[in-house]
Design an enzyme around this catalytic site. Structure first.
Site, mmCIF file in Angstrom:
data_model
loop_
_atom_site.group_PDB
_atom_site.id
_atom_site.type_symbol
_atom_site.label_atom_id
_atom_site.label_comp_id
_atom_site.label_asym_id
_atom_site.label_seq_id
_atom_site.Cartn_x
_atom_site.Cartn_y
_atom_site.Cartn_z
ATOM 1 N N ASP A 17 86.781 49.846 77.047
ATOM 2 C CA ASP A 17 88.094 49.335 76.617
ATOM 3 C C ASP A 17 89.227 50.140 77.257
ATOM 4 O OD1 ASP A 17 86.884 47.533 74.598
ATOM 5 O OD2 ASP A 17 86.318 49.425 73.672
ATOM 6 N N TYR A 193 73.355 52.493 78.572
ATOM 7 C CA TYR A 193 73.159 52.815 77.160
ATOM 8 C C TYR A 193 71.718 53.285 77.000
ATOM 9 C CZ TYR A 193 77.233 49.719 76.997
ATOM 10 O OH TYR A 193 78.438 49.120 77.239
ATOM 11 N N ARG A 271 76.903 49.784 83.292
ATOM 12 C CA ARG A 271 76.837 49.231 81.938
ATOM 13 C C ARG A 271 78.205 48.672 81.528
ATOM 14 N NH1 ARG A 271 77.278 54.715 78.122
ATOM 15 N NH2 ARG A 271 79.468 54.345 77.613
ATOM 16 N N GLY A 272 78.195 47.873 80.458
ATOM 17 C CA GLY A 272 79.452 47.419 79.859
ATOM 18 C C GLY A 272 80.265 46.559 80.787
ATOM 19 N N GLU A 273 81.558 46.873 80.915
ATOM 20 C CA GLU A 273 82.444 46.003 81.694
ATOM 21 C C GLU A 273 83.083 46.694 82.896
ATOM 22 O OE1 GLU A 273 84.894 43.330 79.493
ATOM 23 O OE2 GLU A 273 86.502 43.386 80.974
#
Lengths: 377, 189
Positions: A17, A193, A271-273
């Site tokens: 984020d 993760y 990972r993620g965005e």
């Protein structure tokens, strides 16, 4: 008059984020001459990405962005011309009133998470709730025409190409992290993760025919690495060797250095965005560990991306890539998929470059936001 | 108040004091993205149409509507005429006003529907949760499956296609669940 932007970010439990909003804020300032305030509720998480951050400061300037701590009681603040609530975070009630009090209502955007799913195209840019006279719109990043695109700084690909063409620059950068790979070693980065599939992947690399130097930035997957090594602890810089596999822990690096790390590697697990998008701009084969959700609904999102990403691959290479990614995202057995992946290495490599260029042919997210604002005016 | 997730075709919400009819509502939840409801809205005063997206937990002012039982009388082109079953008053709706239920509306149907009125004006019609329709065409059973788990495509009289159990044959009456776009429920008893 510079257009003023307020970007609100609540750090949920990772760096995605804040990583996305910080990158966006910097780009709006640097390339679109916007005046940007970035409101963040967790400056300690932010500090990992931007070490210059003063975690106790209520307001501070970093790289042209006014960074504001968003904690405690909200102090009366005038609204900006454009207000971004990142990832559906809730704006303070008093700020909503400040937005409504402006003579000309601001543009209010909910910047959502990235997804390759088809429904994103139909929902991007649509109006939503109103607060008094202020209309909110949904803005979706994406990989397809009709979405908001991906974050990509101007000149990024040229920088990357120049870096990748300059072996000395790569060596100097890696050496700055304490990394000196063997000349014939394949360099792999691992940012993920927790993953039960990791052990079998490490087994495969340790027993494989190609020497592999695995770089592990500090993060959640490190515990699984230590378990596999049967070690209690590894600090940044430490190296362990198991068969053909050399493992090295790296410090958590700022965004620009992380880009160079991705550019330096032959294969990137992300990972993620934010790191997921950066790995695509690195134009190297990659493996995505998607953020896990209840009821496995994240797997639809994974499949949607796989559908788009693998479209240009030969059937065998596509199956191999899909197999590896699916196994990784369910914590499954990786060894067989990794060995299969190695058979398609060159095709994956060329495909990653093509995909990167294809995505770069579309307007980037910051430019799309600025254009949306101009159209809205 | 209604939340974004509760919106469905036939709901009327108030935006800037105007009543807007929800003609279509599609719920999406994926990954970390917001759970959202994409809607197609029609302004009941001006006829203007728009699309919107709401978060599942957004709160919207809904309008209390009158509801009456009605049955389909006849279809003429894109106009659907329904009759109030108590006083026999006829009401007309355009196809787009009943877009969400249109796949299961067909000439001669006898279902008692719920007609939705805003200020004495019929704005929408909702079908019963379960309806019975006749299969107009489907291929023969390929595998002789009787479990109902193997599905195949079938077509209703009005051309609507849906998946049915493999053992269903042409002319069979089937039950359809009309919620969320409509789906095969079983062979009608």
């Amino acid at each position: 008059m510079r257009v003023t932007w307020d970007i609100f970010c609540t750090v949920v439990d990772n760096f995605g984020d804040i990583g996305v909003t910080w990158r966006l804020a910097r780009q709006l300032v640097a390339e679109h001459q916007c005046a940007v305030r970035l409101w963040v509720d967790d400056l300690r998480a932010f500090e990992r990405l931007c070490p210059a951050i003063q975690v106790d400061a209520a307001r501070q300037w970093q790289q042209g962005v006014e960074v504001c701590r968003w904690q405690g009681e909200w102090q009366p603040t005038a609204s900006a011309d454009v207000v971004i609530a990142a990832f559906a975070c809730q704006l303070p009630d008093a700020y909503l009133e400040a937005m409504a009090a402006r003579e000309q209502a601001p543009l209010w955007l909910n910047l959502d998470y990235l997804s390759a799913e088809d429904w994103v195209v139909g929902c991007h840019g649509l109006p939503s709730l109103k607060h008094k006279n202020v209309q909110k719109y949904f803005f979706f990043p994406g990989f397809q025409a009709g979405t908001g695109g991906l974050l990509r700084e101007g000149g990024l690909l040229l920088q990357r190409e120049a870096f990748q063409a300059d072996a000395a620059a790569r060596s100097v950068f890696l050496a700055s992290l304490g990394v000196v790979p063997a000349p014939d070693a394949r360099l792999v980065s691992l940012f993920a993760y927790e993953n039960t599939g990791l052990a079998s992947w490490l087994d495969a690399m340790a027993t494989g025919g190609t020497p592999t130097h695995l770089l592990v930035p500090e993060g959640r997957v490190l515990a699984d690495v230590l378990r596999w090594l049967d070690l209690e602890q590894m600090t940044p810089g430490m190296v362990q060797v198991r068969g053909a596999l050399t493992l090295q822990v790296l410090p958590f690096v700022p965004q620009d250095d992380y880009d160079r790390l991705l550019w330096s590697c032959d294969f990137n697990a992300v990972r993620g965005e934010d790191s997921f998008v950066r790995a695509q701009w690195a134009a190297r084969p990659m493996l995505w560990h998607i953020y896990r959700q209840e009821d496995d609904i994240h797997l639809d999102k994974l499949e949607a991306f796989l559908h788009l990403y693998t479209a240009g691959l030969s059937p065998d290479a596509r199956l191999a890539l899909q197999g590896l990614w699916r196994a990784w995202n369910v914590g499954g057995e990786m060894a067989g998929h990794w060995r299969e992946a190695e058979r398609h290495w060159q095709e994956w490599f060329e495909h990653a470059e093509r995909w990167c260029l294809e995505q770069a042919s579309r307007p980037d997210l910051a430019a799309a936001l600025v254009q949306f604002y101009r159209n809205w005016l | 108040m209604k939340t974004g997730k509760e919106l469905k075709p036939g709901t009327v919400i108030r935006i800037d004091n105007d009543p807007w009819l929800v003609q279509k509502a599609e719920f999406t939840k994926s990954g970390r993205n917001s759970a959202i409801m994409k809607t197609k809205l029609k302004n009941l005063l001006t006829g203007y149409k728009t699309e919107t997206v709401y978060s599942a937990d957004d709160k919207l002012d809904d309008v209390i509507l009158d509801r009456k039982e009605a049955t389909l009388s006849f279809i003429s082109g894109d106009t659907y005429t329904f009759m109030d079953t108590t006083d026999y008053t006829m009401y007309e709706l355009n196809a787009e006003d009943i877009e969400s239920v249109l796949p299961f509306v067909e000439e001669g149907m006898t279902d008692v529907c719920e007609a939705v009125f805003f200020e004495d004006r019929l704005v929408s019609v909702e079908l019963p949760t379960t309806i019975v329709r006749q299969v107009d065409y489907t291929e023969g059973s390929a595998r002789g499956d009787t479990s109902g788990k193997v599905m195949k495509p079938a077509k209703l009289k009005n051309g609507t296609e849906l998946s049915v159990a493999d053992f269903i044959e042409i002319g069979d009456m089937i039950e359809i669940d009309t919620r969320e776009g409509g789906s095969y429920k079983g062979r009608a008893k």
